[in-house]
Scaffold this motif. Structure first.
Motif, PDB file in Angstrom:
ATOM      1  N   ILE A 162       0.838  -1.213   0.000  1.00 27.29           N
ATOM      2  CA  ILE A 162       0.000   0.000   0.000  1.00 27.29           C
ATOM      3  C   ILE A 162       0.866   1.253   0.000  1.00 27.29           C
ATOM      4  CG2 ILE A 162      -1.762   1.300   1.237  1.00 27.29           C
ATOM      5  CD1 ILE A 162      -2.733  -1.361  -0.002  1.00 27.29           C
ATOM      6  N   VAL A 163       1.880   1.288   0.865  1.00 27.61           N
ATOM      7  CA  VAL A 163       2.720   2.477   0.971  1.00 27.61           C
ATOM      8  C   VAL A 163       4.089   2.065   1.520  1.00 27.61           C
ATOM      9  CG1 VAL A 163       1.926   3.030   3.316  1.00 27.61           C
ATOM     10  CG2 VAL A 163       2.817   4.863   1.859  1.00 27.61           C
ATOM     11  N   GLN A 164       5.117   2.795   1.128  1.00 27.20           N
ATOM     12  CA  GLN A 164       6.461   2.577   1.654  1.00 27.20           C
ATOM     13  C   GLN A 164       6.785   3.700   2.651  1.00 27.20           C
ATOM     14  OE1 GLN A 164       9.416   1.023  -1.358  1.00 27.20           O
ATOM     15  NE2 GLN A 164       8.080   2.151  -2.761  1.00 27.20           N
ATOM     16  N   VAL A 165       7.450   3.340   3.754  1.00 27.69           N
ATOM     17  CA  VAL A 165       7.801   4.311   4.782  1.00 27.69           C
ATOM     18  C   VAL A 165       9.296   4.207   5.057  1.00 27.69           C
ATOM     19  CG1 VAL A 165       7.286   5.167   7.099  1.00 27.69           C
ATOM     20  CG2 VAL A 165       5.518   3.947   5.819  1.00 27.69           C
ATOM     21  N   LYS A 166      10.007   5.339   4.908  1.00 34.80           N
ATOM     22  CA  LYS A 166      11.458   5.342   5.091  1.00 34.80           C
ATOM     23  C   LYS A 166      11.849   6.271   6.219  1.00 34.80           C
ATOM     24  CE  LYS A 166      14.431   7.448   2.314  1.00 34.80           C
ATOM     25  NZ  LYS A 166      15.289   7.834   1.164  1.00 34.80           N
ATOM     26  N   ASP A 167      12.776   5.819   7.088  1.00 33.11           N
ATOM     27  CA  ASP A 167      13.232   6.676   8.171  1.00 33.11           C
ATOM     28  C   ASP A 167      14.548   7.352   7.793  1.00 33.11           C
ATOM     29  OD1 ASP A 167      15.317   4.868   8.538  1.00 33.11           O
ATOM     30  OD2 ASP A 167      14.404   3.905  10.278  1.00 33.11           O
ATOM     31  N   GLN A 168      15.105   8.132   8.730  1.00 30.11           N
ATOM     32  CA  GLN A 168      16.303   8.923   8.434  1.00 30.11           C
ATOM     33  C   GLN A 168      17.533   8.062   8.149  1.00 30.11           C
ATOM     34  OE1 GLN A 168      18.624   9.504  12.534  1.00 30.11           O
ATOM     35  NE2 GLN A 168      17.713  11.349  11.739  1.00 30.11           N
ATOM     36  N   LYS A 169      17.517   6.828   8.620  1.00 27.24           N
ATOM     37  CA  LYS A 169      18.642   5.935   8.373  1.00 27.24           C
ATOM     38  C   LYS A 169      18.526   5.237   7.020  1.00 27.24           C
ATOM     39  CE  LYS A 169      19.243   5.011  13.315  1.00 27.24           C
ATOM     40  NZ  LYS A 169      19.217   3.968  14.376  1.00 27.24           N
ATOM     41  N   GLY A 170      17.424   5.480   6.327  1.00 23.03           N
ATOM     42  CA  GLY A 170      17.224   4.844   5.041  1.00 23.03           C
ATOM     43  C   GLY A 170      16.559   3.486   5.142  1.00 23.03           C
ATOM     44  N   GLU A 171      16.205   3.088   6.363  1.00 23.17           N
ATOM     45  CA  GLU A 171      15.526   1.806   6.543  1.00 23.17           C
ATOM     46  C   GLU A 171      14.089   1.913   6.045  1.00 23.17           C
ATOM     47  OE1 GLU A 171      15.904   0.659  10.585  1.00 23.17           O
ATOM     48  OE2 GLU A 171      18.084   0.419  10.495  1.00 23.17           O
ATOM     49  N   LEU A 172      13.656   0.906   5.319  1.00 21.17           N
ATOM     50  CA  LEU A 172      12.374   0.961   4.622  1.00 21.17           C
ATOM     51  C   LEU A 172      11.405  -0.063   5.183  1.00 21.17           C
ATOM     52  CD1 LEU A 172      11.278   2.579   2.141  1.00 21.17           C
ATOM     53  CD2 LEU A 172      11.874   0.592   0.757  1.00 21.17           C
ATOM     54  N   ARG A 173      10.190   0.375   5.425  1.00 25.55           N
ATOM     55  CA  ARG A 173       9.091  -0.532   5.770  1.00 25.55           C
ATOM     56  C   ARG A 173       8.067  -0.475   4.650  1.00 25.55           C
ATOM     57  NH1 ARG A 173       5.915   1.047  10.326  1.00 25.55           N
ATOM     58  NH2 ARG A 173       6.643   3.197  10.045  1.00 25.55           N
TER      59      ARG A 173
END
Length: 693
Positions: free
Chosen positions: A444-455
């Motif tokens: 549905i959607v990709q979520v990325k944090d400041q470290k570049g880790e992707l959910r």
């Protein structure tokens, strides 16, 4: 207006404020710290602020999605932005004050890094600001001496082009110009409501005096010493991005209330005009204001009174949160509002009973629109992606949408319209679930944090609640979770997106409670709402800054407005990442419409004229002091707005409606369904859906 997504719940140690370790799971983040970083009850307010400031700087540096470099460039931005925050019209400080304060211009980064004692600049500028405010109390508008407007036919220059005043007399002249302009604008706005012109003039002078006396008193005698500190911290957070914010405890409560959507009020959303007057932005269908039929979007709020026999109090000088606190109250009690009708210019007294505003009347609802050919179009309206996290049995938009879809399916609808106009977002959990009602399985959607880790958030249940033709209505106020939904439906080619470019908010804010829990159940130092992640579409692009571009473009009042994410000072950039694997829709083929704006002959050129009016109302024109100029400007704006509203409303013709669900017989529901069938966007969307079958 809140348009953030509270996607994940964050818990902090209540014995300490800041971090040594961070433990991240899909449901919570625990931030632990040594107790030495936590302000103690014995500390003075100044000491508490210093300790809190150092801790906040550390959290920002460690956890913000795009943490800034603590350097001279950041220092200069904080310095200049705080000066403008305190004195936007450069009518308080003198040039000599600025010359003295310039020594701090490139040292504020040293405070943030802990190399200098924190808040030295803050303490000194507050002292100078306080002294200059006391000097203003001798001006006629504050000292209750006779004051009359002047300076007619002179242009008010934009604030960003003004210079600091060199003398007190030059500063007094600037105040007179600003007040004169505001006086004539208010006179033009209110003249139809007062037959006695001398009474009107007295009313306006009194209103201006009340407004600025209230402003001056709030600065010289602040109720909460942390309020000005919060303003300073939020100058820094706004440099980071438009949505990060330090929230003192009272605002933390309001944020929680916003997410749960439960309070006692009258069902109106308020905003401010360019001149600072408070106006009605929207009226919640079914709430007290809507049922009165005397309050409409665009109306100005003049005054209020508590109870039927209460004394009228002018709203001039009140900030919107203050007025909201006055309007809200005990359920069943009465509040009166005096409002200026935006169409007629007349002033009406409206008595309203405070009611529990909840998702029964401000939540998901649906109905049927039936065409002359017997086709059934389902209409599903969702004002926000609400989720009452505070109560296990609280309202959840995903549950309510599922209920409405089942009602629509029972009617064997031929197509569906999902209306997300003015939907500012809400719960990420709910929007992912709702997307799954229309997509059998997949990301549905990709979520990325400041470290570049992707959910990658997915729907994996392999079922849907509706498989037929579908359209999604969006406009410039559709933001955050609304954009996730629209983007997913567009990427899967599951629905045609109809309307204008959306707001463009593709970032995730998390709520970090600060301090120990107090007797009211609140963290003692409020909370930091911090941008920690960014959304990406499954095709790899982002809704951040760009928003969602519709497949079928239709104009409205948000088409050219300058309030969107891309217009903000500190907007985070748009970028792309790799797309994920997903399968295009195989349920119902949807032909993507031409994105060029067309003049639809079936609506007699209405859309072309609506587009022209929207451009005009969003344009910026010179501000000139004087009643004639103010009257002309006010008259033109009002005429254009009324004309737009006339164009937007069309006859239902042979279309018929049918209510669904337990609220189908209520007045507020019938008002909503009638407005839907008479809306030009809805009729054009029905026309489009039927041509694709």
């Amino acid at each position: 207006m809140f348009i953030n997504i509270n996607s994940t719940q964050f818990l902090m140690s209540f014995k300490s404020l800041f971090y040594i370790t961070a433990i991240y799971t899909s449901s919570f983040l625990s931030l632990k710290a040594s107790a030495q970083n936590y302000p103690s009850p014995e500390q003075s307010n100044t000491s508490k602020m210093q300790t809190l400031y150092k801790g906040l700087a550390g959290v920002i540096r460690q956890y913000h999605y795009a943490p800034p470099l603590f350097n001279d460039g950041l220092s200069a931005k904080i310095y200049s932005n705080y000066l403008i925050k305190l004195d936007p019209n450069k009518a308080v400080f003198l040039q000599s004050d600025i010359d003295h304060l310039n020594k701090y211009q490139y040292t504020l980064d040293d405070e943030l890094r802990g190399e200098k004692m924190p808040l030295q600049f803050y303490d000194e500028i507050q002292r100078i600001y306080f002294d200059r405010l006391k000097e203003l109390s001798v001006l006629p508008i504050f000292s209750r001496k006779n004051w009359r407007p002047g300076n007619e036919d002179e242009i008010i220059f934009p604030a960003d082009s003004l210079k600091w005043c060199f003398s007190r007399s030059q500063r007094t002249d600037r105040w007179n110009r600003l007040l004169s302009y505001e006086y004539f604008v208010k006179e033009a706005d209110l003249e139809k409501g007062y037959s006695d012109k001398s009474l009107l003039k007295e009313k306006i002078v009194k209103a201006l005096r009340n407004k600025y006396e209230h402003w001056l008193k709030s600065k010289l005698q602040p109720v909460d010493s942390f309020a000005s500190f919060a303003d300073y911290v939020n100058v820094i957070t706004f440099i980071l991005d438009p949505h990060s914010e330090y929230q003192p405890p009272v605002n933390k409560t309001k944020y929680d209330q916003q997410m749960s959507n439960l309070f006692y009020g009258v069902g109106i959303t308020l905003g401010k005009t360019d001149q600072g007057d408070i106006k009605v932005l929207s009226v919640m269908t079914g709430a007290a204001a809507s049922k009165s039929k005397k309050i409409n979007p665009g109306d100005l709020v003049i005054s209020f009174a508590e109870g039927e026999q209460g004394v009228w109090e002018d709203v001039d000088g009140l900030e919107i949160p203050e007025l909201i606190d006055k309007i809200r109250g005990k359920g069943g009690s009465i509040v009166k509002l005096k409002v200026k009708d935006s169409k007629t210019g007349l002033i009406n007294d409206v008595s309203l009973v405070r009611e529990k505003v909840n998702v029964q009347e401000s939540g998901a609802r649906s109905g049927i629109i039936k065409t002359a050919a017997g086709k059934k179009i389902g209409m599903l309206y969702l004002p926000e992606f609400y989720n009452d996290y505070a109560h296990w049995d609280g309202a959840k938009s995903a549950n309510d949408v599922a209920r409405e879809l089942k009602l629509l399916q029972n009617e064997k609808i031929d197509a569906l319209i999902v209306d997300l106009r003015y939907n500012g977002g809400g719960s990420l959990d709910d929007v992912v679930k709702i997307c799954g009602y229309f997509v059998k399985y997949g990301p549905i959607v990709q979520v990325k944090d400041q470290k570049g880790e992707l959910r990658i958030l997915t729907d994996d249940d392999g079922t849907t609640l509706y498989d037929g033709p579908m359209a999604v209505l969006v406009n410039g106020y559709s933001a955050s979770a609304s954009e996730i939904f629209a983007a997913a439906m567009q990427d899967y080619r599951r629905a045609v997106i109809v309307g204008t470019d959306t707001y463009g908010k593709g970032t995730v804010q998390h709520q970090l409670p600060l301090g120990t829990i107090n007797q009211d159940g609140e963290p003692s130092f409020g909370a930091l709402k911090l941008t920690m992640e960014k959304f990406y579409r499954i095709n790899g692009s982002t809704t951040q800054k760009n928003g969602v571009h519709p497949d079928l473009c239709l104009p409205d009042l948000t088409s050219y407005a300058h309030f969107k994410e891309k217009d903000q000072f500190s907007v985070l950039p748009a970028d792309t990442i790799d797309a994920v694997s997903y399968h295009l829709n195989t349920y119902t083929p949807v032909k993507i419409a031409d994105t060029e704006f067309l003049k639809y002959p079936d609506f007699s050129g209405r859309f072309t004229r609506m587009d022209s009016i929207s451009r005009f109302l969003s344009s910026k024109r010179p501000q000139v002091i004087g009643l004639k100029q103010a009257e002309t400007e006010s008259k033109i704006k009002q005429e254009q707005m009324n004309r737009y509203l006339e164009l937007e409303k069309v006859e239902a013709g042979q279309l018929e409606t049918k209510g669904l669900g337990q609220y189908a017989g209520t007045d507020w529901y019938q008002v909503w369904l009638k407005k839907s069938i008479e809306n030009i966007w809805v009729q054009r969307t029905i026309q489009y859906l039927l041509t694709q079958q």
